[in-house]
Design an enzyme around this catalytic site. Structure first.
Site, PDB file in Angstrom:
ATOM      1  CB  THR A  34       0.696   5.208   4.373  1.00 51.35           C
ATOM      2  OG1 THR A  34       1.142   3.813   4.572  1.00 51.35           O
ATOM      3  CG2 THR A  34       0.216   5.950   5.629  1.00 51.35           C
TER       4      THR A  34
ATOM      5  CG  HIS B   3      -0.135   0.091   2.406  1.00 47.30           C
ATOM      6  ND1 HIS B   3       0.355  -0.701   3.151  1.00 47.30           N
ATOM      7  CD2 HIS B   3       0.346   1.318   3.092  1.00 47.30           C
ATOM      8  CE1 HIS B   3       1.365  -0.504   4.327  1.00 47.30           C
ATOM      9  NE2 HIS B   3       1.228   0.867   4.109  1.00 47.30           N
TER      10      HIS B   3
ATOM     11  CB  THR C 144       7.001  -0.439   2.909  1.00 54.04           C
ATOM     12  OG1 THR C 144       6.933   0.841   3.501  1.00 54.04           O
ATOM     13  CG2 THR C 144       7.928  -1.206   3.770  1.00 54.04           C
TER      14      THR C 144
ATOM     15  CG  HIS D 201       6.837   5.073   1.086  1.00 57.78           C
ATOM     16  ND1 HIS D 201       6.356   6.206   1.575  1.00 57.78           N
ATOM     17  CD2 HIS D 201       6.782   4.021   1.858  1.00 57.78           C
ATOM     18  CE1 HIS D 201       5.952   5.519   2.976  1.00 57.78           C
ATOM     19  NE2 HIS D 201       6.271   4.314   3.104  1.00 57.78           N
TER      20      HIS D 201
END
Ligand code: ACK
Length: 223
Positions: free
Chosen positions: A71, A69, A156, A154
């Site tokens: 965020t 995902h 992760t 971003h």
């Protein structure tokens, strides 16, 4: 009392659709597999690991964690500053559950994290990206104050043992701050996926030749 008034999620974000998650994980694995075999990577290995190892298996070094995902707002169930304000934004309510296309423009690796840079569209920035996302990172990455909105966006892809996932955004901001200062990074290699540059202290950035387009759903995680 409506559910949304009783509790806020851990975070809001764009969640990659399952098929896209597999594709991005594969791309990331391929990159890690190639990176740790490169002479340039071996040369800079002492920057990467403090241990006197001759080799590192990056696929083992990073642990994947949960659904991929990007965020938007970390709410910490309402404890984070601005959580309620964000959840109450008309755009957040309107767009909740809608499909989006994210553009992944780079992959990066540091001794702490591996991640993908998300280049948000103007529309995504205006509607769902919190105005203070970069400012909140200033205590950790001071130069974040001068970076454009969306710089922290971003995905992760993995964290080294004992590293918190929020580190991925800080690592990205650090690299972007170096670029903004005019550091191009040391161009290391033209790879199939794009050009690989080294930014010192074990930081690697692969600028993708073709950005990866990833379908994602704007939603939240209660965790
Ligand atoms: O990889 P991420 O963006 O980094 O996704 C996870 C998600 O929220 C659940 O932990 C991110 N996260 C954790 N703490 C924070 C924070 N204080 N500010 C912004 N994002 C955070 C983490």
């Amino acid at each position: 009392v409506p559910f949304e008034e009783t509790s806020l999620p851990l975070f809001f974000g764009w969640f990659l659709l399952p098929g896209v998650q597999d594709k991005v994980r594969c791309t990331s694995m391929d990159f890690l597999k190639t990176l740790d075999t490169l002479e340039a990577f071996k040369k800079h290995l002492p920057d990467f690991t403090v241990e006197a190892e001759k080799e590192v298996d990056l696929e083992q070094y990073f642990q994947a964690n949960g659904a991929l995902h990007c965020t938007t707002k970390f709410c910490d169930y309402g404890k984070a500053e601005g959580a309620k304000e964000y959840a109450d934004k008309p755009a957040v309510k309107e767009l909740y559950g809608s499909a989006f296309e994210l553009s992944l423009s780079a992959l990066f690796v540091t001794p702490r994290t591996v991640g993908a840079r998300v280049s948000l569209s103007e529309d995504q920035l205006i509607t769902l990206w919190p105005a203070d996302a970069e400012k909140e990172a200033v205590p950790v990455v001071p130069a974040a104050a001068t970076l454009p909105a969306g710089s922290r966006a971003h995905i992760t892809l993995g964290c080294a043992e004992g590293v918190e996932p929020q580190q991925t955004g800080f690592d990205l901001l650090e690299i972007l701050a170096l670029q903004q200062e005019g550091q191009e990074g040391e161009l290391v290699e033209e790879m199939e996926l794009g050009s690989l540059a080294y930014y010192g202290k074990g930081r690697w950035l692969l600028s993708l030749r073709e950005p990866v387009s990833a379908q994602a759903c704007f939603s939240s995680l209660y965790g």
